[in-house]
Design a protein around this motif. Structure first.
Motif, PDB file in Angstrom:
ATOM      1  N   PHE A 148       0.990  -0.766   0.100  1.00 52.35           N
ATOM      2  CA  PHE A 148       0.508   0.112  -0.316  1.00 52.35           C
ATOM      3  C   PHE A 148       1.328   1.235  -0.214  1.00 52.35           C
ATOM      4  CE2 PHE A 148      -4.237  -1.948   1.668  1.00 52.35           C
ATOM      5  CZ  PHE A 148      -4.753  -0.979   0.746  1.00 52.35           C
ATOM      6  N   TRP A 153      -0.703  -8.829   1.447  1.00 52.46           N
ATOM      7  CA  TRP A 153      -2.062  -9.020   0.261  1.00 52.46           C
ATOM      8  C   TRP A 153      -0.898  -9.772  -0.157  1.00 52.46           C
ATOM      9  CZ3 TRP A 153      -5.420  -8.844   4.540  1.00 52.46           C
ATOM     10  CH2 TRP A 153      -5.066  -7.650   5.408  1.00 52.46           C
ATOM     11  N   ARG A 154      -0.522  -9.692  -0.779  1.00 51.33           N
ATOM     12  CA  ARG A 154       0.231 -11.068  -0.770  1.00 51.33           C
ATOM     13  C   ARG A 154       0.934 -12.635  -0.560  1.00 51.33           C
ATOM     14  NH1 ARG A 154       5.283  -8.449  -2.449  1.00 51.33           N
ATOM     15  NH2 ARG A 154       5.926  -9.132  -0.732  1.00 51.33           N
ATOM     16  N   ASN A 170      -0.260 -12.579   2.391  1.00 53.78           N
ATOM     17  CA  ASN A 170      -0.860 -13.137   4.032  1.00 53.78           C
ATOM     18  C   ASN A 170      -2.373 -14.030   2.948  1.00 53.78           C
ATOM     19  OD1 ASN A 170      -0.010 -12.828   7.195  1.00 53.78           O
ATOM     20  ND2 ASN A 170       0.531 -10.703   5.304  1.00 53.78           N
ATOM     21  N   ASP A 192      -9.027  -6.308   8.958  1.00 55.62           N
ATOM     22  CA  ASP A 192     -10.261  -6.088   9.746  1.00 55.62           C
ATOM     23  C   ASP A 192     -10.495  -3.970  10.495  1.00 55.62           C
ATOM     24  OD1 ASP A 192      -7.936  -4.491  11.264  1.00 55.62           O
ATOM     25  OD2 ASP A 192      -7.803  -6.491  12.772  1.00 55.62           O
ATOM     26  N   GLU A 210      15.790  -7.502  -3.736  1.00 56.35           N
ATOM     27  CA  GLU A 210      15.426  -6.876  -2.725  1.00 56.35           C
ATOM     28  C   GLU A 210      17.227  -5.373  -2.016  1.00 56.35           C
ATOM     29  OE1 GLU A 210      15.552 -10.047   0.609  1.00 56.35           O
ATOM     30  OE2 GLU A 210      15.666  -8.512   2.016  1.00 56.35           O
ATOM     31  N   ALA A 263       9.304  -0.683   3.663  1.00 58.46           N
ATOM     32  CA  ALA A 263       9.422  -1.648   3.518  1.00 58.46           C
ATOM     33  C   ALA A 263       8.183  -2.553   4.448  1.00 58.46           C
ATOM     34  CB  ALA A 263      11.211  -2.054   3.443  1.00 58.46           C
ATOM     35  N   VAL A 268       6.055  -7.270   8.120  1.00 55.61           N
ATOM     36  CA  VAL A 268       6.734  -8.383   7.141  1.00 55.61           C
ATOM     37  C   VAL A 268       7.809  -9.274   6.781  1.00 55.61           C
ATOM     38  CG1 VAL A 268       8.395  -6.809   6.481  1.00 55.61           C
ATOM     39  CG2 VAL A 268       6.792  -7.897   4.814  1.00 55.61           C
ATOM     40  N   SER A 326      -7.189   2.713  10.803  1.00 60.70           N
ATOM     41  CA  SER A 326      -6.296   2.756   9.675  1.00 60.70           C
ATOM     42  C   SER A 326      -5.143   3.008   9.340  1.00 60.70           C
ATOM     43  CB  SER A 326      -7.839   2.439   8.188  1.00 60.70           C
ATOM     44  OG  SER A 326      -6.315   2.742   6.839  1.00 60.70           O
TER      45      SER A 326
HETATM   46  C1  LIG Z   1      -2.707 -10.189   8.146  1.00 59.62           C
HETATM   47  C2  LIG Z   1      -2.152  -8.587   8.574  1.00 59.62           C
HETATM   48  C3  LIG Z   1      -3.826  -8.039   8.375  1.00 59.62           C
HETATM   49  C4  LIG Z   1      -3.854  -6.406   8.183  1.00 59.62           C
HETATM   50  N1  LIG Z   1      -4.501  -5.866   8.676  1.00 59.62           N
HETATM   51  C5  LIG Z   1      -4.644  -4.494   8.986  1.00 59.62           C
HETATM   52  C6  LIG Z   1      -6.272  -3.509   8.737  1.00 59.62           C
HETATM   53  O1  LIG Z   1      -7.139  -4.951   8.665  1.00 59.62           O
HETATM   54  N2  LIG Z   1      -6.143  -2.355   8.723  1.00 59.62           N
HETATM   55  C7  LIG Z   1      -5.211  -1.915   8.562  1.00 59.62           C
HETATM   56  O2  LIG Z   1      -5.321  -0.730   8.785  1.00 59.62           O
HETATM   57  N3  LIG Z   1      -3.448  -2.700   8.702  1.00 59.62           N
HETATM   58  C8  LIG Z   1      -3.115  -3.359   9.294  1.00 59.62           C
HETATM   59  N4  LIG Z   1      -2.539  -4.733   8.561  1.00 59.62           N
HETATM   60  C9  LIG Z   1      -1.272  -3.463   8.695  1.00 59.62           C
HETATM   61  C10 LIG Z   1      -0.456  -3.991   7.260  1.00 59.62           C
HETATM   62  O3  LIG Z   1       0.782  -4.040   7.631  1.00 59.62           O
HETATM   63  C11 LIG Z   1      -1.064  -2.347   6.339  1.00 59.62           C
HETATM   64  O4  LIG Z   1      -2.418  -1.916   7.005  1.00 59.62           O
HETATM   65  C12 LIG Z   1      -0.483  -2.679   5.205  1.00 59.62           C
HETATM   66  O5  LIG Z   1      -0.561  -3.408   4.023  1.00 59.62           O
HETATM   67  C13 LIG Z   1       1.206  -2.330   5.382  1.00 59.62           C
HETATM   68  O6  LIG Z   1       0.993  -1.614   3.911  1.00 59.62           O
HETATM   69  P1  LIG Z   1       2.599  -0.947   3.452  1.00 59.62           P
HETATM   70  O7  LIG Z   1       3.142  -1.235   2.309  1.00 59.62           O
HETATM   71  O8  LIG Z   1       3.768  -0.093   3.994  1.00 59.62           O
HETATM   72  O9  LIG Z   1       3.994  -2.776   3.521  1.00 59.62           O
HETATM   73  P2  LIG Z   1       3.897  -3.735   3.229  1.00 59.62           P
HETATM   74  O10 LIG Z   1       2.344  -4.321   2.929  1.00 59.62           O
HETATM   75  O11 LIG Z   1       4.670  -5.023   4.802  1.00 59.62           O
HETATM   76  O12 LIG Z   1       4.361  -4.323   1.816  1.00 59.62           O
HETATM   77  C14 LIG Z   1       6.100  -4.192   2.161  1.00 59.62           C
HETATM   78  C15 LIG Z   1       6.744  -4.288   1.031  1.00 59.62           C
HETATM   79  O13 LIG Z   1       8.114  -3.828   1.255  1.00 59.62           O
HETATM   80  C16 LIG Z   1       8.643  -4.990   0.753  1.00 59.62           C
HETATM   81  N5  LIG Z   1      10.056  -5.110   0.860  1.00 59.62           N
HETATM   82  C17 LIG Z   1      10.324  -5.187   2.618  1.00 59.62           C
HETATM   83  N6  LIG Z   1      11.541  -5.117   2.493  1.00 59.62           N
HETATM   84  C18 LIG Z   1      12.461  -5.178   1.473  1.00 59.62           C
HETATM   85  C19 LIG Z   1      13.656  -5.090   0.771  1.00 59.62           C
HETATM   86  N7  LIG Z   1      14.914  -4.694   2.111  1.00 59.62           N
HETATM   87  N8  LIG Z   1      13.791  -4.790  -0.476  1.00 59.62           N
HETATM   88  C20 LIG Z   1      12.723  -4.987  -1.241  1.00 59.62           C
HETATM   89  N9  LIG Z   1      12.335  -5.222  -1.017  1.00 59.62           N
HETATM   90  C21 LIG Z   1      11.183  -4.869   0.197  1.00 59.62           C
HETATM   91  C22 LIG Z   1       7.820  -6.798   1.020  1.00 59.62           C
HETATM   92  O14 LIG Z   1       8.447  -7.370   0.085  1.00 59.62           O
HETATM   93  C23 LIG Z   1       6.362  -5.338   0.800  1.00 59.62           C
HETATM   94  O15 LIG Z   1       6.465  -6.475  -0.674  1.00 59.62           O
HETATM   95  C24 LIG Z   1      -2.448  -5.946   9.191  1.00 59.62           C
HETATM   96  C25 LIG Z   1      -1.135  -6.753   8.971  1.00 59.62           C
HETATM   97  C26 LIG Z   1      -0.945  -7.899   7.852  1.00 59.62           C
HETATM   98  C27 LIG Z   1      -0.010  -8.328   8.737  1.00 59.62           C
END
Ligand SMILES: Cc1cc2nc3c(=O)[nH]c(=O)nc-3n(C[C@H](O)[C@H](O)[C@H](O)COP(=O)(O)OP(=O)(O)OC[C@H]3O[C@@H](n4cnc5c(N)ncnc54)[C@H](O)[C@@H]3O)c2cc1C
Length: 490
Positions: A18, A48-49, A51, A59, A107, A139, A143, A398
């Motif tokens: 996201f 979401w990829r 889990n 939630d 990575e 990142a 995760v 959220s």
């Molecule tokens: C099971 C679950 C349910 C959740 N439900 C909710 C919810 O209902 N509401 C809510 O607000 N939040 C929820 N969350 C929190 C959720 O993580 C965030 O809402 C949001 O999806 C985070 O997005 P992001 O892009 O910051 O991180 P992520 O979605 O974790 O994406 C990080 C990306 O970075 C990549 N990455 C990591 N390290 C490296 C690297 N060194 N080099 C290259 N790529 C890398 C990973 O592969 C991944 O694709 C939930 C989390 C989990 C685990």
């Protein structure tokens, strides 16, 4: 290798969840497309990829748990399941042509800043290097799956996997299965596999407060109406967001009266779901409502009334090749163990070695706990912006509300750097210190500080993961890039 020469102001985004995708879209909207997304996996989607366990879903209602600038009228239910959220992320990726900006299976393992050039050198796992004027670290906060430290775990000869790495080719039907953990993932997975397995042992260290979910399927008519009248979709988002904000104090303040309201609601739910008083006793938390993450489910507690599900509250002593031995001497044989023990906390830890001005490492800067200005900028690490950084997690609403404010702040900083020929922007140490002193000062009024042991806390008991207040307050303070808070070096 460096970023292609056509990119006049190379920007690196690490991660395609996201946060990374949202940043990329806002950069494109601002007319900036000189960015590259580095993603270590083979697809977009992040959380979401990864889990995909049975029952995985958000939630927070989907009308609120989606990007405000990419709202969809098509959510099939109030709390969309993981696959649908992943499809949404894939569709916005395609709409904004973000795949052509993304290096999959790449990575980032190291980053260092060159003060003279005002640029970062990123190194990949294959030892390639890239230079970028700005890095947006997306990142992820949750995760990397956390593996529990249990004696003998690796000696188990049956199937063993983490909820975030679900083995879809392993058929659970007719099997004896153990789930270790009773947190947010377990609450979703337990009712969904209980129907299928022959027997399920659920190992609980600490029970959780659970509240009703009240999920519902959206009718085709309702979705058509939202598509036709987008203001209704915005209104739905508005209502869901403000409901969660209004409920916020019940969930995050250390106030016994407010906590008692939440506790009462949860106990009524427990009573309605579990008839056996002894079982109810075992499922009832003994810490203040909100201290650990509040879970939502209409089916979790009632799963324990099923004849094929056993709640095990005796601690695990050892895992042996064919099953689990608990401290009361009971040995339970199983075909599969599912580890539902959450994640290593990325919110309060650096994802890889990062060195800033003068070669100072982020681990050194964070030796007393992760700190950043508004969770985004760390003094001495210029042109580096973190999304979902220290103290930006919500307990009540959220995450994306916070993420969007961080994106606005970051894009405004990038515009300043790019359009005005600025070498770097570095948040002032005194500004960062003051921000964190205030923030930590407020922690003592928060329910997370009332003595329970949760993943919100660092090993020393300090809280570097959650934001102590309303989302609206964070957004108002964060979305603007205030130049006076930064040292601007030309
Ligand atoms: C099971 C679950 C349910 C959740 N439900 C909710 C919810 O209902 N509401 C809510 O607000 N939040 C929820 N969350 C929190 C959720 O993580 C965030 O809402 C949001 O999806 C985070 O997005 P992001 O892009 O910051 O991180 P992520 O979605 O974790 O994406 C990080 C990306 O970075 C990549 N990455 C990591 N390290 C490296 C690297 N060194 N080099 C290259 N790529 C890398 C990973 O592969 C991944 O694709 C939930 C989390 C989990 C685990």
């Amino acid at each position: 290798m460096s970023i292609p020469p056509s990119a006049d102001f190379p920007i690196a985004i690490i991660g395609a969840g996201f946060s990374g995708l949202g940043t990329a879209i806002q950069l494109k909207k601002a007319g900036i497309d000189s960015f590259t997304i580095f993603e270590r996996a083979g697809d977009v989607g992040g959380t979401w990829r990864d889990n995909t366990y049975p029952g995985a879903a958000c939630d927070v209602p989907s009308h609120a748990y989606s990007l405000s600038f990419e709202q969809s009228p098509d959510w099939s239910r109030r709390f969309a399941e993981s696959g649908e959220i992943h499809d949404y992320l894939r569709s916005i990726t395609d709409k904004w042509k973000l795949r052509e900006h993304t290096r999959f299976d790449t990575e980032i393992v190291d980053a260092s800043f060159d003060e003279n050039k005002g640029s970062w050198t990123l190194t990949t796992g294959d030892n390639e290097t890239f230079t970028a004027r700005v890095v947006v670290s997306c990142a992820g906060g949750l995760v990397d799956p956390a593996t529990p430290d249990i004696k003998g775990l690796q000696s188990f000869t049956g199937e063993l996997f983490h909820t975030a790495r679900w083995k879809h080719d392993y058929d659970l039907s007719g099997r004896r299965v153990a789930v270790i953990g009773t947190g947010a993932s377990a609450v979703q997975v337990v009712p969904n596999i209980a129907r299928e397995v022959e027997h399920l042992d659920v190992y609980q260290r600490t029970p959780a407060w659970v509240v009703p979910k009240r999920d519902k399927v959206y009718s085709e008519r309702f979705k058509r109406m939202l598509a036709r009248f987008p203001f209704l979709l915005r209104a739905s988002r508005f209502v869901q967001y403000w409901l969660s904000e209004l409920m916020g104090p019940v969930i995050f303040l250390d106030n016994e009266w407010l906590a008692s309201l939440g506790k009462k609601g949860s106990l009524l739910h427990l009573k309605a779901q579990v008839k056996d008083p002894e079982l109810r006793e075992k499922l009832m938390p003994d810490f203040q409502f909100g201290c650990k993450r509040i879970l939502i489910s209409d089916e979790y507690w009632s799963s324990f009334e099923r004849p094929n599900v056993e709640l095990v509250t005796d601690p695990i002593e050892e895992i042996k090749s064919t099953g689990i031995q608990s401290t009361d001497g009971t040995f339970r044989e199983v075909d599969a163990i599912i580890v539902a023990t959450g994640f290593d906390l990325g919110l309060a830890n650096a994802p890889f070695p990062i060195s800033g001005i003068g070669g100072r490492s982020i681990d050194e800067a964070w030796k007393d706990g992760a700190v950043a200005y508004k969770g985004i900028s760390v003094s001495g690490f210029p042109n580096w912006f973190i999304l979902m950084g220290p103290n930006t997690g919500p307990g009540h609403t959220s995450v994306l509300v916070y993420t969007e404010a961080q994106i606005a702040h970051t894009v405004a900083a990038i515009k300043k750097l790019r359009n005005e020929g600025v070498r770097y922007v570095d948040v002032r140490q005194d500004v960062q210190d003051r921000y964190n002193e205030r923030l930590q000062g407020r922690m003592k009024y928060m329910v997370w500080s009332t003595g329970c042991n949760s993943w919100y806390l660092s090993p020393d008991g300090s809280n570097h993961s959650l934001y102590p207040g309303f989302a609206a307050e964070y957004v108002l303070r964060t979305r603007r890039f205030r130049e006076r808070d930064y040292e601007i070096v030309r």
